[in-house]
Write an enzyme that holds these catalytic residues in place. Structure first.
Site, PDB file in Angstrom:
ATOM      1  N   GLY A   9     -37.151 -63.147  74.144  1.00  0.00           N
ATOM      2  CA  GLY A   9     -36.086 -64.078  74.526  1.00  0.00           C
ATOM      3  C   GLY A   9     -36.746 -65.217  75.271  1.00  0.00           C
ATOM      4  O   GLY A   9     -37.005 -65.138  76.479  1.00  0.00           O
ATOM      5  N   ASN A  32     -39.623 -63.832  70.255  1.00  0.00           N
ATOM      6  CA  ASN A  32     -38.271 -64.380  70.229  1.00  0.00           C
ATOM      7  C   ASN A  32     -37.698 -64.166  68.835  1.00  0.00           C
ATOM      8  O   ASN A  32     -38.425 -64.175  67.856  1.00  0.00           O
ATOM      9  CB  ASN A  32     -38.309 -65.884  70.557  1.00  0.00           C
ATOM     10  CG  ASN A  32     -36.922 -66.444  70.816  1.00  0.00           C
ATOM     11  OD1 ASN A  32     -36.292 -66.111  71.819  1.00  0.00           O
ATOM     12  ND2 ASN A  32     -36.436 -67.277  69.909  1.00  0.00           N
ATOM     13  N   VAL A  74     -32.484 -62.418  77.071  1.00  0.00           N
ATOM     14  CA  VAL A  74     -31.592 -63.027  76.081  1.00  0.00           C
ATOM     15  C   VAL A  74     -30.204 -63.194  76.678  1.00  0.00           C
ATOM     16  O   VAL A  74     -29.927 -62.739  77.796  1.00  0.00           O
ATOM     17  CB  VAL A  74     -31.514 -62.195  74.779  1.00  0.00           C
ATOM     18  CG1 VAL A  74     -32.896 -62.069  74.155  1.00  0.00           C
ATOM     19  CG2 VAL A  74     -30.896 -60.833  75.019  1.00  0.00           C
ATOM     20  N   ASN A 102     -28.129 -61.892  83.054  1.00  0.00           N
ATOM     21  CA  ASN A 102     -27.020 -61.709  83.989  1.00  0.00           C
ATOM     22  C   ASN A 102     -26.031 -60.708  83.423  1.00  0.00           C
ATOM     23  O   ASN A 102     -24.906 -61.059  83.088  1.00  0.00           O
ATOM     24  CB  ASN A 102     -26.315 -63.042  84.227  1.00  0.00           C
ATOM     25  CG  ASN A 102     -26.858 -63.750  85.449  1.00  0.00           C
ATOM     26  OD1 ASN A 102     -27.429 -63.122  86.348  1.00  0.00           O
ATOM     27  ND2 ASN A 102     -26.688 -65.051  85.482  1.00  0.00           N
ATOM     28  N   SER A 128     -32.681 -64.475  90.282  1.00  0.00           N
ATOM     29  CA  SER A 128     -32.008 -65.686  90.755  1.00  0.00           C
ATOM     30  C   SER A 128     -33.012 -66.797  91.025  1.00  0.00           C
ATOM     31  O   SER A 128     -34.160 -66.545  91.354  1.00  0.00           O
ATOM     32  CB  SER A 128     -31.232 -65.413  92.043  1.00  0.00           C
ATOM     33  OG  SER A 128     -30.624 -66.619  92.480  1.00  0.00           O
ATOM     34  N   LYS A 182     -27.168 -58.698  92.335  1.00  0.00           N
ATOM     35  CA  LYS A 182     -27.272 -60.072  91.813  1.00  0.00           C
ATOM     36  C   LYS A 182     -25.871 -60.683  91.652  1.00  0.00           C
ATOM     37  O   LYS A 182     -25.656 -61.861  91.952  1.00  0.00           O
ATOM     38  CB  LYS A 182     -28.020 -60.072  90.473  1.00  0.00           C
ATOM     39  CG  LYS A 182     -27.970 -61.413  89.721  1.00  0.00           C
ATOM     40  CD  LYS A 182     -28.625 -62.533  90.508  1.00  0.00           C
ATOM     41  CE  LYS A 182     -28.868 -63.836  89.791  1.00  0.00           C
ATOM     42  NZ  LYS A 182     -27.971 -64.378  88.852  1.00  0.00           N
ATOM     43  N   HIS A 185     -24.678 -61.641  94.999  1.00  0.00           N
ATOM     44  CA  HIS A 185     -25.416 -62.857  95.374  1.00  0.00           C
ATOM     45  C   HIS A 185     -24.685 -64.084  94.829  1.00  0.00           C
ATOM     46  O   HIS A 185     -24.450 -65.063  95.535  1.00  0.00           O
ATOM     47  CB  HIS A 185     -26.850 -62.806  94.830  1.00  0.00           C
ATOM     48  CG  HIS A 185     -27.548 -64.141  94.822  1.00  0.00           C
ATOM     49  ND1 HIS A 185     -27.276 -65.113  93.875  1.00  0.00           N
ATOM     50  CD2 HIS A 185     -28.462 -64.689  95.650  1.00  0.00           C
ATOM     51  CE1 HIS A 185     -28.004 -66.189  94.130  1.00  0.00           C
ATOM     52  NE2 HIS A 185     -28.730 -65.953  95.200  1.00  0.00           N
ATOM     53  N   ASN A 186     -24.312 -64.027  93.579  1.00  0.00           N
ATOM     54  CA  ASN A 186     -23.620 -65.165  92.971  1.00  0.00           C
ATOM     55  C   ASN A 186     -22.243 -65.387  93.585  1.00  0.00           C
ATOM     56  O   ASN A 186     -21.816 -66.525  93.761  1.00  0.00           O
ATOM     57  CB  ASN A 186     -23.501 -64.975  91.459  1.00  0.00           C
ATOM     58  CG  ASN A 186     -24.834 -65.175  90.741  1.00  0.00           C
ATOM     59  OD1 ASN A 186     -25.897 -64.966  91.326  1.00  0.00           O
ATOM     60  ND2 ASN A 186     -24.804 -65.574  89.490  1.00  0.00           N
ATOM     61  N   GLU A 189     -22.774 -67.073  96.699  1.00  0.00           N
ATOM     62  CA  GLU A 189     -23.152 -68.465  96.351  1.00  0.00           C
ATOM     63  C   GLU A 189     -21.881 -69.312  96.111  1.00  0.00           C
ATOM     64  O   GLU A 189     -21.778 -70.439  96.602  1.00  0.00           O
ATOM     65  CB  GLU A 189     -24.036 -68.405  95.106  1.00  0.00           C
ATOM     66  CG  GLU A 189     -24.394 -69.731  94.472  1.00  0.00           C
ATOM     67  CD  GLU A 189     -25.118 -69.505  93.125  1.00  0.00           C
ATOM     68  OE1 GLU A 189     -26.056 -68.681  93.062  1.00  0.00           O
ATOM     69  OE2 GLU A 189     -24.729 -70.137  92.133  1.00  0.00           O
ATOM     70  N   ARG A 443       8.038 -50.497 102.199  1.00  0.00           N
ATOM     71  CA  ARG A 443       7.672 -49.639 101.067  1.00  0.00           C
ATOM     72  C   ARG A 443       8.445 -48.328 101.126  1.00  0.00           C
ATOM     73  O   ARG A 443       8.871 -47.779 100.126  1.00  0.00           O
ATOM     74  CB  ARG A 443       6.151 -49.370 101.056  1.00  0.00           C
ATOM     75  CG  ARG A 443       5.316 -50.620 100.804  1.00  0.00           C
ATOM     76  CD  ARG A 443       3.817 -50.313 100.858  1.00  0.00           C
ATOM     77  NE  ARG A 443       3.398 -49.530  99.712  1.00  0.00           N
ATOM     78  CZ  ARG A 443       2.975 -48.279  99.761  1.00  0.00           C
ATOM     79  NH1 ARG A 443       2.902 -47.664 100.922  1.00  0.00           N
ATOM     80  NH2 ARG A 443       2.632 -47.651  98.665  1.00  0.00           N
TER      81      ARG A 443
HETATM   82  P1  NBP Z   1     -29.531 -67.989  76.794  1.00  0.00           P
HETATM   83  O1  NBP Z   1     -28.593 -67.220  77.631  1.00  0.00           O
HETATM   84  O2  NBP Z   1     -29.138 -69.318  76.327  1.00  0.00           O
HETATM   85  O3  NBP Z   1     -29.942 -67.083  75.535  1.00  0.00           O
HETATM   86  C1  NBP Z   1     -30.778 -67.584  74.520  1.00  0.00           C
HETATM   87  C2  NBP Z   1     -31.748 -66.525  74.074  1.00  0.00           C
HETATM   88  O4  NBP Z   1     -31.052 -65.361  73.587  1.00  0.00           O
HETATM   89  C3  NBP Z   1     -32.611 -67.022  72.925  1.00  0.00           C
HETATM   90  O5  NBP Z   1     -33.909 -66.511  73.089  1.00  0.00           O
HETATM   91  C4  NBP Z   1     -31.909 -66.407  71.712  1.00  0.00           C
HETATM   92  O6  NBP Z   1     -32.733 -66.265  70.603  1.00  0.00           O
HETATM   93  C5  NBP Z   1     -31.553 -65.064  72.280  1.00  0.00           C
HETATM   94  N1  NBP Z   1     -30.579 -64.320  71.456  1.00  0.00           N
HETATM   95  C6  NBP Z   1     -29.269 -64.547  71.242  1.00  0.00           C
HETATM   96 BR1  NBP Z   1     -28.348 -65.959  71.889  1.00  0.00          BR
HETATM   97  N2  NBP Z   1     -28.698 -63.630  70.456  1.00  0.00           N
HETATM   98  C7  NBP Z   1     -29.684 -62.786  70.129  1.00  0.00           C
HETATM   99  C8  NBP Z   1     -29.723 -61.621  69.330  1.00  0.00           C
HETATM  100  N3  NBP Z   1     -28.630 -61.142  68.742  1.00  0.00           N
HETATM  101  N4  NBP Z   1     -30.910 -60.991  69.188  1.00  0.00           N
HETATM  102  C9  NBP Z   1     -32.017 -61.468  69.807  1.00  0.00           C
HETATM  103  N5  NBP Z   1     -32.034 -62.561  70.590  1.00  0.00           N
HETATM  104  C10 NBP Z   1     -30.874 -63.217  70.749  1.00  0.00           C
HETATM  105  O7  NBP Z   1     -30.956 -68.116  77.542  1.00  0.00           O
HETATM  106  P2  NBP Z   1     -31.296 -68.475  79.062  1.00  0.00           P
HETATM  107  O8  NBP Z   1     -30.475 -69.590  79.593  1.00  0.00           O
HETATM  108  O9  NBP Z   1     -32.772 -68.567  79.115  1.00  0.00           O
HETATM  109  O10 NBP Z   1     -30.853 -67.175  79.880  1.00  0.00           O
HETATM  110  C11 NBP Z   1     -31.372 -65.894  79.593  1.00  0.00           C
HETATM  111  C12 NBP Z   1     -30.675 -64.868  80.476  1.00  0.00           C
HETATM  112  O11 NBP Z   1     -30.960 -65.154  81.836  1.00  0.00           O
HETATM  113  C13 NBP Z   1     -29.157 -64.866  80.361  1.00  0.00           C
HETATM  114  O12 NBP Z   1     -28.680 -63.561  80.447  1.00  0.00           O
HETATM  115  C14 NBP Z   1     -28.707 -65.665  81.542  1.00  0.00           C
HETATM  116  O13 NBP Z   1     -27.409 -65.310  81.967  1.00  0.00           O
HETATM  117  C15 NBP Z   1     -29.756 -65.265  82.559  1.00  0.00           C
HETATM  118  N6  NBP Z   1     -29.946 -66.226  83.646  1.00  0.00           N
HETATM  119  C16 NBP Z   1     -29.962 -67.554  83.408  1.00  0.00           C
HETATM  120  C17 NBP Z   1     -30.174 -68.451  84.445  1.00  0.00           C
HETATM  121  C18 NBP Z   1     -30.228 -69.917  84.175  1.00  0.00           C
HETATM  122  O14 NBP Z   1     -30.357 -70.684  85.144  1.00  0.00           O
HETATM  123  N7  NBP Z   1     -30.153 -70.376  82.934  1.00  0.00           N
HETATM  124  C19 NBP Z   1     -30.392 -67.973  85.724  1.00  0.00           C
HETATM  125  C20 NBP Z   1     -30.404 -66.619  85.941  1.00  0.00           C
HETATM  126  C21 NBP Z   1     -30.172 -65.756  84.896  1.00  0.00           C
HETATM  127  P3  NBP Z   1     -32.832 -67.452  69.504  1.00  0.00           P
HETATM  128  O15 NBP Z   1     -33.827 -68.413  70.051  1.00  0.00           O
HETATM  129  O16 NBP Z   1     -33.313 -66.753  68.289  1.00  0.00           O
HETATM  130  O17 NBP Z   1     -31.470 -68.028  69.354  1.00  0.00           O
END
Ligand code: NBP
Length: 473
Positions: A9, A32, A74, A102, A128, A182, A185-186, A189, A443
């Site tokens: 991912g 990925n 992912v 998350n 986070s 976590k 935490h949010n 936040e 009640r």
């Molecule tokens: P995204 O949440 O946007 O997910 C994209 C990734 O998921 C890509 O690598 C995509 O592969 C993969 N994916 C999907 Br969509 N469906 C899939 C499937 N069926 N099989 C395999 N891979 C699949 O990515 P992100 O923003 O980097 O966040 C990743 C995680 O971290 C999430 O759970 C998010 O909630 C958490 N998080 C994010 C942040 C932030 O600031 N963004 C902070 C903290 C935690 P592909 O490239 O082939 O489409």
């Protein structure tokens, strides 16, 4: 050469986490679903460390040394299940899957139980700090079996943020504990952001300050006890001018706050646990209110008081006190929620350790968290942070200003759901008698729900329509 750890991912978070690991000298297998992302990562950042790109799941698993440490980054939900289903059959007992997404803690509990049957450790790890944190040092909240931390901990400690030589990562507790913490935490936040937003609104509309002047107030606050990442970025946002119009940036942004759902989960879970987290709930609802364009449009012409700005120099100080006091309440509520879940699920979460790993890397990182750490270190059985010596004194010192600010807001018609509900919580907890006694009477009247008495053991019912005699239930 086998990789010490693998990341599958490679969107924003996964890519940055893999780079962070590689920069710390670990050999990192990367994978990925769409191979182009893997290729792009190695092409762009291959020089930062040692990456082992893998096109297929089999290649990826074969690239990892044992016990295999496989980090999944992912999209939370069905994608996580799809990835687990793909990899689990390829793993051997003792290997581990680390879900850094998350996830909802209930999903993590379910996944952990299913993988445990196969001897595979499942570690739900809250991460986070956003994309910047993932790259340069996040706060990491791993759950799962304690023994998994022996093989995983040192790697996580090497990439986590670090405060005073202490890495911002610790084993939180079994199964869903990491993702639960976590989530809270949010939630905290959300509450912290709402309280800051209310402070801004008061400084703007009660004190009549401009966004640039308010940015200065926040900068000053950031040199004191409120010092934190959120206060720091608030000053940055308020000081920013929109290039297109020359107006303060904050005046050209549509005032409808969005949310991804972890705040909502915090409140839903708190309701299930019966834990009062009014500060977090008000913050979630405040975003919801802001987004209801229809409601706001329909109600726009309802009358309210004239808002004359006071230009009172002491007012900003009073708001600082109200903010600090309300913040203590919001954190006390969040920690209470973790404490309650820990008891419910048998997690034995060390609350002081949670405060310690939130001091750096994450969005709510703040000097303040050292105070919370100290409170739980002084007394691990602290029932509520409000009564800890330092916090109790801060609340006592702040309360006059806090009441004044809430009163001013009410008088001027400035909505302060965060400040007001925090004050109501404080007053509810310290009340000798609550009107809940009357609620119990009602009640019993309409539903024979019974009540207990202050002077005798047992449950009682009054025969309201039969001479009002009291009977033992
Ligand atoms: P995204 O949440 O946007 O997910 C994209 C990734 O998921 C890509 O690598 C995509 O592969 C993969 N994916 C999907 Br969509 N469906 C899939 C499937 N069926 N099989 C395999 N891979 C699949 O990515 P992100 O923003 O980097 O966040 C990743 C995680 O971290 C999430 O759970 C998010 O909630 C958490 N998080 C994010 C942040 C932030 O600031 N963004 C902070 C903290 C935690 P592909 O490239 O082939 O489409």
């Amino acid at each position: 050469q086998k990789a010490q750890i693998g990341v599958t991912g490679l969107a924003t978070m996964g890519r940055n986490l893999a780079r962070n690991l590689a920069r710390r000298g670990h050999t990192v297998a990367v994978h990925n679903r769409t191979a182009a992302r893997t290729k792009a990562l190695v092409e762009e950042f291959g020089h930062e460390g040692t990456f082992v790109p893998a096109e297929t799941a089999e290649e990826f698993v074969a690239a990892l040394e044992r016990p295999r440490r496989l980090v999944v980054m992912v999209k939370a939900g069905a994608a996580t299940d799809a990835v687990i289903d793909e990899f689990a059959p390829l793993l051997e007992p003792g290997d581990m899957i680390v879900d850094g997404g998350n996830a909802h803690f209930a999903d993590t509990r379910r996944r952990e139980a299913a993988l445990r049957e196969r001897g595979v450790h499942f570690v739900g790890a809250g991460i986070s700090g956003g994309e910047e944190g993932a790259l340069n040092g996040p706060s990491i909240m791993p759950g799962g079996p304690a023994e998994s931390y022996e093989a995983l901990g040192p790697l996580l400690e090497s990439i986590a943020a670090n405060v005073d030589g202490v890495p911002c990562v610790t084993h939180i507790g079994p199964d869903g504990a990491g993702h639960f913490v976590k989530m809270v935490h949010n939630g905290i936040e959300y509450a912290d952001m709402q309280l800051i937003a209310e402070s801004y609104d008061l400084l703007r509309h009660a004190a009549g300050l401009s966004p640039a002047e308010i940015a200065e107030v926040f900068r000053t606050w950031n040199t004191g006890r409120l010092e934190s990442y959120l206060i720091e970025i608030t000053a940055e946002v308020l000081a920013h001018t929109d290039a297109a119009t020359g107006e303060p940036f904050v005046d050209v942004v549509l005032d409808r706050a969005e949310q991804k759902g972890t705040g909502r989960w915090t409140v839903q879970t708190a309701l299930d646990l019966g834990v009062p987290v009014g500060g977090i709930a008000e913050a979630v609802f405040a975003r919801s209110v802001s987004g209801h364009a229809d409601l706001r449009e329909a109600a726009r012409d309802l009358p309210g008081p004239a808002r004359e700005a006071t230009k009172d120099a002491a007012f900003a100080d009073a708001v600082e006190r109200a903010l600090y006091a309300s913040k203590i309440v919001a954190y006390a509520q969040g920690f209470h929620q973790i404490q309650a879940a820990s008891a419910e699920y048998g997690w034995d979460v060390d609350l002081g350790a949670v405060a310690t790993i939130w001091r750096g890397g994450c969005i709510i990182r703040a000097r303040f968290l050292d105070r919370i750490r100290a409170a739980y270190e002084a007394d691990p059985r602290t029932v509520t942070l409000l009564t800890d010596g330092y916090f109790a004194e801060a609340l006592a010192e702040a309360q006059d200003a806090w009441r004044g600010v809430v009163a001013t807001a009410a008088r001027l018609g400035i909505p302060t759901p965060g400040f007001s509900s925090a004050l109501a919580y404080y007053d509810s907890l310290r009340a000798e008698r609550l009107p809940a006694a009357l609620t119990q009477g009602q009640r019993d009247f309409f539903g024979a729900h019974t009540y207990r008495r202050v002077d005798r053991e047992g449950a009682f019912h009054t025969l309201w329509s039969d001479g009002r005699r009291e009977v033992e239930a």
